[in-house]
Design an enzyme around this catalytic site. Structure first.
Site, PDB file in Angstrom:
ATOM      1  CB  THR A   1      -0.893  -0.012   1.268  1.00  0.00           C
ATOM      2  OG1 THR A   1      -1.425   1.286   1.479  1.00  0.00           O
ATOM      3  CG2 THR A   1      -0.109  -0.389   2.517  1.00  0.00           C
ATOM      4  CG  ASP A   2      -1.061   5.035  -0.995  1.00  0.00           C
ATOM      5  OD1 ASP A   2      -1.676   4.343  -0.152  1.00  0.00           O
ATOM      6  OD2 ASP A   2      -1.586   6.024  -1.562  1.00  0.00           O
ATOM      7  CD  GLU A   3      -3.595   3.341   4.096  1.00  0.00           C
ATOM      8  OE1 GLU A   3      -3.576   3.350   5.333  1.00  0.00           O
ATOM      9  OE2 GLU A   3      -4.605   3.079   3.424  1.00  0.00           O
TER      10      GLU A   3
ATOM     11  CE1 TYR B   1      -3.284  -2.703   5.688  1.00  0.00           C
ATOM     12  CE2 TYR B   1      -3.298  -0.360   5.190  1.00  0.00           C
ATOM     13  CZ  TYR B   1      -3.290  -1.676   4.767  1.00  0.00           C
ATOM     14  OH  TYR B   1      -3.286  -1.964   3.418  1.00  0.00           O
TER      15      TYR B   1
ATOM     16  CE  LYS C   1       0.153  -4.652   2.989  1.00  0.00           C
ATOM     17  NZ  LYS C   1      -0.210  -6.007   2.457  1.00  0.00           N
TER      18      LYS C   1
HETATM   19  P1  NAD Z   1      -9.545  -7.443   2.324  1.00  0.00           P
HETATM   20  O1  NAD Z   1      -9.524  -7.122   3.785  1.00  0.00           O
HETATM   21  O2  NAD Z   1     -10.779  -7.187   1.540  1.00  0.00           O
HETATM   22  O3  NAD Z   1      -9.203  -9.000   2.115  1.00  0.00           O
HETATM   23  C1  NAD Z   1      -8.181  -9.643   2.820  1.00  0.00           C
HETATM   24  C2  NAD Z   1      -8.319 -11.143   2.573  1.00  0.00           C
HETATM   25  O4  NAD Z   1      -7.241 -11.805   3.253  1.00  0.00           O
HETATM   26  C3  NAD Z   1      -9.626 -11.736   3.120  1.00  0.00           C
HETATM   27  O5  NAD Z   1     -10.179 -12.633   2.189  1.00  0.00           O
HETATM   28  C4  NAD Z   1      -9.179 -12.471   4.378  1.00  0.00           C
HETATM   29  O6  NAD Z   1     -10.016 -13.586   4.705  1.00  0.00           O
HETATM   30  C5  NAD Z   1      -7.772 -12.909   3.986  1.00  0.00           C
HETATM   31  N1  NAD Z   1      -6.915 -13.124   5.158  1.00  0.00           N
HETATM   32  C6  NAD Z   1      -6.742 -12.282   6.213  1.00  0.00           C
HETATM   33  N2  NAD Z   1      -5.898 -12.850   7.103  1.00  0.00           N
HETATM   34  C7  NAD Z   1      -5.504 -14.045   6.576  1.00  0.00           C
HETATM   35  C8  NAD Z   1      -4.631 -15.063   7.016  1.00  0.00           C
HETATM   36  N3  NAD Z   1      -3.969 -14.953   8.196  1.00  0.00           N
HETATM   37  N4  NAD Z   1      -4.455 -16.153   6.238  1.00  0.00           N
HETATM   38  C9  NAD Z   1      -5.129 -16.270   5.050  1.00  0.00           C
HETATM   39  N5  NAD Z   1      -5.982 -15.331   4.585  1.00  0.00           N
HETATM   40  C10 NAD Z   1      -6.163 -14.231   5.345  1.00  0.00           C
HETATM   41  O7  NAD Z   1      -8.294  -6.708   1.712  1.00  0.00           O
HETATM   42  P2  NAD Z   1      -8.124  -5.983   0.305  1.00  0.00           P
HETATM   43  O8  NAD Z   1      -8.686  -4.632   0.389  1.00  0.00           O
HETATM   44  O9  NAD Z   1      -8.561  -6.904  -0.762  1.00  0.00           O
HETATM   45  O10 NAD Z   1      -6.529  -5.840   0.261  1.00  0.00           O
HETATM   46  C11 NAD Z   1      -5.732  -6.885  -0.265  1.00  0.00           C
HETATM   47  C12 NAD Z   1      -4.282  -6.496  -0.168  1.00  0.00           C
HETATM   48  O11 NAD Z   1      -4.061  -5.275  -0.883  1.00  0.00           O
HETATM   49  C13 NAD Z   1      -3.783  -6.238   1.243  1.00  0.00           C
HETATM   50  O12 NAD Z   1      -2.483  -6.755   1.360  1.00  0.00           O
HETATM   51  C14 NAD Z   1      -3.779  -4.724   1.370  1.00  0.00           C
HETATM   52  O13 NAD Z   1      -2.803  -4.298   2.282  1.00  0.00           O
HETATM   53  C15 NAD Z   1      -3.432  -4.323  -0.051  1.00  0.00           C
HETATM   54  N6  NAD Z   1      -3.941  -3.017  -0.486  1.00  0.00           N
HETATM   55  C16 NAD Z   1      -5.260  -2.701  -0.340  1.00  0.00           C
HETATM   56  C17 NAD Z   1      -5.722  -1.487  -0.799  1.00  0.00           C
HETATM   57  C18 NAD Z   1      -7.185  -1.103  -0.699  1.00  0.00           C
HETATM   58  O14 NAD Z   1      -7.531   0.043  -0.987  1.00  0.00           O
HETATM   59  N7  NAD Z   1      -8.074  -2.008  -0.341  1.00  0.00           N
HETATM   60  C19 NAD Z   1      -4.835  -0.579  -1.392  1.00  0.00           C
HETATM   61  C20 NAD Z   1      -3.487  -0.939  -1.534  1.00  0.00           C
HETATM   62  C21 NAD Z   1      -3.059  -2.169  -1.077  1.00  0.00           C
HETATM   63  P1  TYD Z   2     -10.760   3.806   4.276  1.00  0.00           P
HETATM   64  O1  TYD Z   2     -11.701   3.324   3.217  1.00  0.00           O
HETATM   65  O2  TYD Z   2     -10.849   3.187   5.633  1.00  0.00           O
HETATM   66  O3  TYD Z   2      -9.285   3.659   3.687  1.00  0.00           O
HETATM   67  P2  TYD Z   2      -7.856   4.166   4.312  1.00  0.00           P
HETATM   68  O4  TYD Z   2      -8.034   4.580   5.706  1.00  0.00           O
HETATM   69  O5  TYD Z   2      -7.029   2.915   4.182  1.00  0.00           O
HETATM   70  O6  TYD Z   2      -7.401   5.274   3.425  1.00  0.00           O
HETATM   71  O7  TYD Z   2     -10.932   5.379   4.441  1.00  0.00           O
HETATM   72  C1  TYD Z   2     -10.761   6.256   3.358  1.00  0.00           C
HETATM   73  C2  TYD Z   2     -10.861   7.681   3.859  1.00  0.00           C
HETATM   74  O8  TYD Z   2     -12.204   7.899   4.327  1.00  0.00           O
HETATM   75  C3  TYD Z   2      -9.962   7.983   5.047  1.00  0.00           C
HETATM   76  O9  TYD Z   2      -9.523   9.328   4.962  1.00  0.00           O
HETATM   77  C4  TYD Z   2     -10.885   7.825   6.237  1.00  0.00           C
HETATM   78  C5  TYD Z   2     -12.221   8.295   5.705  1.00  0.00           C
HETATM   79  N1  TYD Z   2     -13.399   7.672   6.330  1.00  0.00           N
HETATM   80  C6  TYD Z   2     -14.420   8.489   6.818  1.00  0.00           C
HETATM   81  O10 TYD Z   2     -14.378   9.731   6.746  1.00  0.00           O
HETATM   82  N2  TYD Z   2     -15.506   7.892   7.399  1.00  0.00           N
HETATM   83  C7  TYD Z   2     -15.604   6.547   7.530  1.00  0.00           C
HETATM   84  O11 TYD Z   2     -16.623   6.051   8.099  1.00  0.00           O
HETATM   85  C8  TYD Z   2     -14.548   5.718   7.008  1.00  0.00           C
HETATM   86  C9  TYD Z   2     -14.620   4.217   7.116  1.00  0.00           C
HETATM   87  C10 TYD Z   2     -13.466   6.342   6.410  1.00  0.00           C
END
Ligand code: NAD
Ligand code: TYD
Length: 339
Positions: free
Chosen positions: A127-129, A155, A159
């Protein structure tokens, strides 16, 4: 990589992982996917209905921290695509321990097994975070591959640790790895605790949309299919020991503006928006300079934010049976987080 490779996808029942599996099997019908997922609250097999009978798809319910299981699976694998993680910042604030177990220790188990089993490529989804928070009001400051790590939430710290471990396995033991640090994704199949699906589904349920703090935080939103395309290009490149940052928007849209766009598209009114207590340590702004992946691999986002938001809203309107039970499952989390 060969089109008939076997991929171990971890976390394939989550948001991005399930989109990726559907994308991949559609585009590369000769390849095989093993999906290892422990089905936490965020894992949902109903997201994968369209591929569950595909003979090239296998689901294994299991934890990435289980080294015996991981070793057994890795035996037949060419490429690992590692999505599995605890991914919700607000949950990491309430209960950080599980983030370290899955994101750090789980990644380590996978790396050790990938090395032992001499897999061709370990692709780590990050992630960019990990780069921390940018100031508002300076559109030229962006994260790039050379930005120093400065994670600020449990988080993002977990990561960041996993990214360091992946690179350490590359430098120390010669593991062939690639990493993508992507910005916020949105689109279909995203768990409805995250901001955009929470806003959409709350409006559909006649509930207010909670906006943290002043609502002026900025994220760099990318439609999930564009993320899948970026991973595809990295996997098909012959790059190794390489990192790419991946991002979406070219203009900055604060959270409050996103909520207003959703309200307008859905034909509701702004009285449905409610400012609530800010998130602890809330990162102010993320913005990604994705010129490296653009120059080297020809990738760029293809779906505009307006178009992606409309598609996403439509998907949640048409798939209420997918998200309604999840919102019930998350009742305790909602009660704790929005007290
Ligand atoms: P998500 O929370 O929707 O899904 C995570 C999945 O991992 C779930 O299916 C969960 O059951 C599985 N999981 C969790 N713990 C586990 C374990 N110990 N063993 C096996 N499976 C396990 O997450 P997402 O949003 O799809 O993100 C996927 C990846 O992408 C993550 O690594 C996250 O850090 C990265 N990412 C997400 C975003 C975003 O905006 N969602 C952006 C950049 C990077
Ligand atoms: P989120 O989807 O949790 O992603 P991340 O924190 O990983 O960026 O949140 C996106 C943005 O929205 C973040 O600035 C937090 C804000 N946010 C709210 O304002 N209200 C909410 O209820 C949630 C879940 C997020």
């Amino acid at each position: 990589m060969k089109d008939n490779s076997t991929l171990l996808v971890t976390g394939g029942a989550g948001f991005i992982g399930s989109n990726f599996i559907i994308y991949w099997l559609n585009k590369y019908p000769e390849s095989k996917i093993i999906n290892l997922d422990s089905l936490t609250y965020a894992g949902n097999l109903s997201s994968l209905k369209t591929v569950e009978d595909n003979p090239n798809y296998t689901f294994i319910e299991g934890n990435i921290t289980n080294s015996e299981l991981v070793d057994k699976i890795m035996d037949d694998v060419d490429v690992v695509v590692h999505f599995a993680a605890e991914s919700h910042v607000d949950r990491s604030i309430l209960d950080p321990g599980i983030f370290l177990e899955t994101n750090v220790l789980g990644t380590h188990v996978l790396l050790a097994s990938a090395l032992k089993n001499k897999i061709d490529r370990f692709h780590h989804i990050s992630t960019d975070e990990v780069f921390g928070s940018l100031e508002l009001g300076n559109p030229n400051s962006k994260f790039s591959e050379s930005t120093a790590y400065d994670p600020r939430s449990p988080y993002s710290a977990s990561k960041a640790s996993s990214d360091h471990l992946v690179r350490a396995y590359g430098e120390t033991y010669g593991l062939n790895y690639t990493i993508t640090n992507c910005s916020n994704n949105y689109g279909e199949l995203q768990y409805p605790e995250k901001f955009i699906p929470l806003a959409i589904t709350n409006l559909m349920e006649g509930k207010k949309i909670p906006v943290y703090g002043d609502g002026l935080q900025v994220r760099d939103w990318l439609y999930v299919q564009d993320h899948c395309d970026a991973i595809d290009r990295v996997l098909h490149s012959d790059k190794s020991q390489e990192t790419y940052v991946v991002g979406g928007l070219t203009k900055e849209v604060p959270n409050i503006e996103i909520v207003k766009m959703i309200v307008e598209i859905m034909g509701k009114d702004e009285t449905q928006i409610e400012y609530v207590k800010d998130r602890a340590g809330h990162d102010r702004r993320y913005s990604v300079d994705w010129s490296k992946i653009n120059k080297e691999l020809g990738w760029k986002p293809t779906v505009s934010f307006e178009e992606g938001l409309k598609k996403t809203i439509e998907w949640y309107q048409l798939n209420q049976e997918w998200w309604k039970p999840l919102k019930i499952d998350s009742k305790d989390f909602f009660a704790k987080n929005y007290d």
